[in-house]
Motif scaffolding. Structure first.
Motif, PDB file in Angstrom:
ATOM      1  N   ALA A 182       5.721   3.739 -13.448  1.00 39.00           N
ATOM      2  CA  ALA A 182       7.036   4.751 -14.280  1.00 39.00           C
ATOM      3  C   ALA A 182       6.263   5.474 -15.284  1.00 39.00           C
ATOM      4  CB  ALA A 182       7.829   3.790 -14.692  1.00 39.00           C
ATOM      5  N   ASP A 183       6.956   6.453 -15.846  1.00 36.76           N
ATOM      6  CA  ASP A 183       6.500   7.201 -17.006  1.00 36.76           C
ATOM      7  C   ASP A 183       6.854   6.646 -18.110  1.00 36.76           C
ATOM      8  OD1 ASP A 183       5.681   9.340 -15.364  1.00 36.76           O
ATOM      9  OD2 ASP A 183       7.632   9.852 -14.921  1.00 36.76           O
ATOM     10  N   ILE A 184       8.002   6.073 -18.175  1.00 35.77           N
ATOM     11  CA  ILE A 184       8.600   5.491 -19.516  1.00 35.77           C
ATOM     12  C   ILE A 184       9.110   4.134 -18.975  1.00 35.77           C
ATOM     13  CG2 ILE A 184       8.795   7.532 -20.672  1.00 35.77           C
ATOM     14  CD1 ILE A 184      11.948   7.449 -20.006  1.00 35.77           C
ATOM     15  N   ALA A 185       9.187   3.186 -19.917  1.00 31.93           N
ATOM     16  CA  ALA A 185       9.874   1.834 -19.898  1.00 31.93           C
ATOM     17  C   ALA A 185      10.750   1.443 -20.930  1.00 31.93           C
ATOM     18  CB  ALA A 185       8.614   0.802 -19.666  1.00 31.93           C
ATOM     19  N   ASP A 186      11.742   0.636 -20.414  1.00 34.24           N
ATOM     20  CA  ASP A 186      12.501  -0.001 -21.707  1.00 34.24           C
ATOM     21  C   ASP A 186      11.636  -1.166 -22.327  1.00 34.24           C
ATOM     22  OD1 ASP A 186      12.976  -2.070 -20.021  1.00 34.24           O
ATOM     23  OD2 ASP A 186      15.312  -1.717 -20.226  1.00 34.24           O
ATOM     24  N   ALA A 187      12.125  -1.537 -23.501  1.00 35.70           N
ATOM     25  CA  ALA A 187      11.506  -2.627 -24.455  1.00 35.70           C
ATOM     26  C   ALA A 187      11.453  -3.906 -23.341  1.00 35.70           C
ATOM     27  CB  ALA A 187      12.177  -3.146 -25.617  1.00 35.70           C
ATOM     28  N   ALA A 188      12.521  -4.044 -22.659  1.00 37.07           N
ATOM     29  CA  ALA A 188      12.410  -5.339 -21.937  1.00 37.07           C
ATOM     30  C   ALA A 188      11.414  -5.322 -20.753  1.00 37.07           C
ATOM     31  CB  ALA A 188      13.918  -5.714 -21.223  1.00 37.07           C
ATOM     32  N   ALA A 189      11.440  -4.423 -19.960  1.00 39.58           N
ATOM     33  CA  ALA A 189      10.320  -4.133 -18.800  1.00 39.58           C
ATOM     34  C   ALA A 189       8.845  -4.193 -19.677  1.00 39.58           C
ATOM     35  CB  ALA A 189      10.513  -2.776 -18.293  1.00 39.58           C
ATOM     36  N   LEU A 246      13.811   0.859 -11.175  1.00 37.89           N
ATOM     37  CA  LEU A 246      13.165   1.975 -11.565  1.00 37.89           C
ATOM     38  C   LEU A 246      14.273   3.362 -11.294  1.00 37.89           C
ATOM     39  CD1 LEU A 246      10.057   2.304  -9.390  1.00 37.89           C
ATOM     40  CD2 LEU A 246      10.220   2.117 -11.776  1.00 37.89           C
ATOM     41  N   LEU A 247      14.366   4.251 -12.238  1.00 33.87           N
ATOM     42  CA  LEU A 247      15.583   5.171 -12.270  1.00 33.87           C
ATOM     43  C   LEU A 247      14.621   6.594 -11.872  1.00 33.87           C
ATOM     44  CD1 LEU A 247      17.449   4.268 -15.323  1.00 33.87           C
ATOM     45  CD2 LEU A 247      18.067   3.845 -12.736  1.00 33.87           C
ATOM     46  N   GLY A 249       0.903  -1.316  -0.004  1.00 31.54           N
ATOM     47  CA  GLY A 249       0.085  -0.101   0.077  1.00 31.54           C
ATOM     48  C   GLY A 249       0.828   1.378  -0.090  1.00 31.54           C
ATOM     49  N   GLU A 250       2.142   1.306   0.099  1.00 32.45           N
ATOM     50  CA  GLU A 250       3.113   2.478   0.278  1.00 32.45           C
ATOM     51  C   GLU A 250       3.732   2.474  -0.880  1.00 32.45           C
ATOM     52  OE1 GLU A 250       5.457   0.969   3.602  1.00 32.45           O
ATOM     53  OE2 GLU A 250       3.925   1.185   5.040  1.00 32.45           O
ATOM     54  N   LEU A 251       3.851   1.655  -1.899  1.00 34.08           N
ATOM     55  CA  LEU A 251       4.635   1.788  -3.047  1.00 34.08           C
ATOM     56  C   LEU A 251       4.561   3.021  -3.729  1.00 34.08           C
ATOM     57  CD1 LEU A 251       6.757   0.402  -4.740  1.00 34.08           C
ATOM     58  CD2 LEU A 251       5.053  -0.451  -6.277  1.00 34.08           C
ATOM     59  N   LYS A 252       3.256   3.387  -3.958  1.00 30.58           N
ATOM     60  CA  LYS A 252       3.051   4.697  -4.814  1.00 30.58           C
ATOM     61  C   LYS A 252       3.747   5.905  -4.095  1.00 30.58           C
ATOM     62  CE  LYS A 252      -0.276   6.997  -7.732  1.00 30.58           C
ATOM     63  NZ  LYS A 252      -1.686   7.743  -7.751  1.00 30.58           N
ATOM     64  N   ALA A 253       3.434   5.842  -2.905  1.00 27.92           N
ATOM     65  CA  ALA A 253       3.868   7.178  -2.224  1.00 27.92           C
ATOM     66  C   ALA A 253       5.404   6.927  -2.149  1.00 27.92           C
ATOM     67  CB  ALA A 253       3.390   7.155  -0.590  1.00 27.92           C
ATOM     68  N   PHE A 254       5.965   5.861  -2.070  1.00 28.65           N
ATOM     69  CA  PHE A 254       7.451   5.915  -2.059  1.00 28.65           C
ATOM     70  C   PHE A 254       7.975   6.375  -3.425  1.00 28.65           C
ATOM     71  CE2 PHE A 254      11.391   3.848  -2.991  1.00 28.65           C
ATOM     72  CZ  PHE A 254      12.124   3.860  -1.812  1.00 28.65           C
ATOM     73  N   VAL A 255       7.389   5.890  -4.458  1.00 27.98           N
ATOM     74  CA  VAL A 255       7.939   6.201  -5.903  1.00 27.98           C
ATOM     75  C   VAL A 255       7.638   7.905  -6.206  1.00 27.98           C
ATOM     76  CG1 VAL A 255       7.532   5.880  -8.092  1.00 27.98           C
ATOM     77  CG2 VAL A 255       7.710   4.021  -6.665  1.00 27.98           C
ATOM     78  N   GLU A 256       6.439   8.198  -5.800  1.00 27.16           N
ATOM     79  CA  GLU A 256       6.285   9.780  -6.029  1.00 27.16           C
ATOM     80  C   GLU A 256       7.189  10.630  -5.187  1.00 27.16           C
ATOM     81  OE1 GLU A 256       4.696  11.259  -8.352  1.00 27.16           O
ATOM     82  OE2 GLU A 256       4.042   9.294  -9.187  1.00 27.16           O
ATOM     83  N   GLY A 257       7.407   9.927  -3.958  1.00 30.44           N
ATOM     84  CA  GLY A 257       8.248  10.795  -3.074  1.00 30.44           C
ATOM     85  C   GLY A 257       9.469  11.048  -3.490  1.00 30.44           C
ATOM     86  N   HIS A 258      10.069  10.077  -4.365  1.00 28.50           N
ATOM     87  CA  HIS A 258      11.613  10.320  -5.075  1.00 28.50           C
ATOM     88  C   HIS A 258      11.757  10.916  -6.417  1.00 28.50           C
ATOM     89  CE1 HIS A 258      13.454   8.202  -1.467  1.00 28.50           C
ATOM     90  NE2 HIS A 258      12.224   7.393  -1.463  1.00 28.50           N
ATOM     91  N   ARG A 259      10.182  11.054  -7.062  1.00 23.58           N
ATOM     92  CA  ARG A 259      10.494  11.644  -8.107  1.00 23.58           C
ATOM     93  C   ARG A 259      11.149  13.035  -8.224  1.00 23.58           C
ATOM     94  NH1 ARG A 259       6.925  11.687 -12.819  1.00 23.58           N
ATOM     95  NH2 ARG A 259       5.658  10.451 -12.004  1.00 23.58           N
TER      96      ARG A 259
END
Ligand code: ATR
Length: 271
Positions: free
Chosen positions: A72-79, A88-89, A40-50
């Motif tokens: 993510a906003d963009i992804a490589d072909a493998a993902a 995630l970068l 339940g915390e993933l989105k907040a973690f990811v957005e917090g580091h944007r």
């Protein structure tokens, strides 16, 4: 420079030991830590580091790989092909980029045992049909290889995955390895903890047979294969294989040339 790994639970992750050994050997001013992130915390973690400049990026492990791609906003072909991200970068421009280096790790692990291994043409049996299996199928299909057979306890899942990638599915119950199979991969969760590993009827390999268990330190699957003359690859090799391109994505330099030996030493595993 900071990076890390996120998952739930995360305390058993071996990634910090691998990346820290490489950071030290490369003489980088960098840190790599494990972060426990509940679902339940993933989105907040990811957005917090944007765009925050706090973390260059993170490796992503169970159970977040699919959701990480979605966030993510963009992804490589493998993902995109695997439907999951293990990297995630957090770019300085605020863009969050998903990558998947698991497929590279898988192919690299196989190359260690079969020097003339050709991922484009080898015949592969993949056990399982969840995220890990999907990633493995994607790794071969991305090479143009459709000689992949999927076997899963719940056959409808195997059939659905096979259809997505244009490969085939076999019933799990037979325990048989299709004739001519060169690579057998355990991509189920069997062998994790105290659960039994999958039991197959291993024939003598026809040509360069290799068995890979994505579960680490689950000896029975590989021991059964080895008794019949198959070469074996432990899941640790795949972990190291995916970590190397992850390291370069985070720190903009490749790990030291002897990265495999450094990682095995850091994990206390034989070289
Ligand atoms: P997920 O929730 O991502 O499917 P999982 O429940 O850990 O993850 O299962 C991962 C894979 O291991 C699945 O392919 C699963 O088979 P099913 O699709 O039939 O559930 C397989 N698996 C787990 N335990 C198993 C068992 N005891 N025998 C055979 N396959 C098993």
């Amino acid at each position: 420079m900071r990076a890390g790994v996120i998952g739930f639970p995360i305390s058993h992750s071996l990634s910090p030991r691998i990346h820290r050994a490489w950071i030290k050997a490369a003489g980088l001013e960098a840190a790599y830590d494990a972060y426990e992130v509940a679902p339940g915390e993933l989105k907040a973690f990811v957005e917090g580091h944007r765009g925050a400049g706090t973390l260059r990026g993170v490796n992503v492990t169970i159970p977040h790989k699919e959701q990480a791609l979605a966030l993510a906003d963009i992804a490589d072909a493998a993902a995109s092909l695997a439907g999951a991200a293990n990297v995630l970068l957090f770019r300085p421009d605020g863009v969050i980029e998903a990558r998947n280096t698991d497929g590279q790790g898988l192919l690299e692990a196989l190359r260690i045992r079969i020097p003339d291994f050709d991922p484009k043409t080898c015949r592969v049996l993949i056990l399982g049909a969840s995220g890990a299996a999907r990633g493995a199928v994607a790794a071969f299909v991305a090479q143009g290889n459709t000689k992949v057979v999927i076997a899963n306890r719940t056959q409808e899942k195997a059939q659905a995955l096979a259809k997505t990638f244009g490969v085939s599915a076999e019933p799990w119950t037979s325990r048989k390895i299709p004739p001519g199979t060169e690579v057998v991969i355990n991509a189920t969760s069997m062998g994790l903890g105290d659960t039994p590993s999958p039991q197959l009827e291993w024939p003598a390999p026809s040509g360069p047979g290799v068995a890979l268990d994505m579960v680490y330190k689950a000896p029975s699957f590989l021991a059964d294969a080895e008794r019949k003359g198959w070469k074996t690859v432990d899941g640790l090799e795949m972990l190291i294989g995916q970590a190397a391109p992850s390291f370069e994505a985070f720190f903009a330099v490749p790990p030291p040339a002897n990265y495999r030996a450094l990682a095995l030493a850091a994990l206390g595993a034989p070289a």
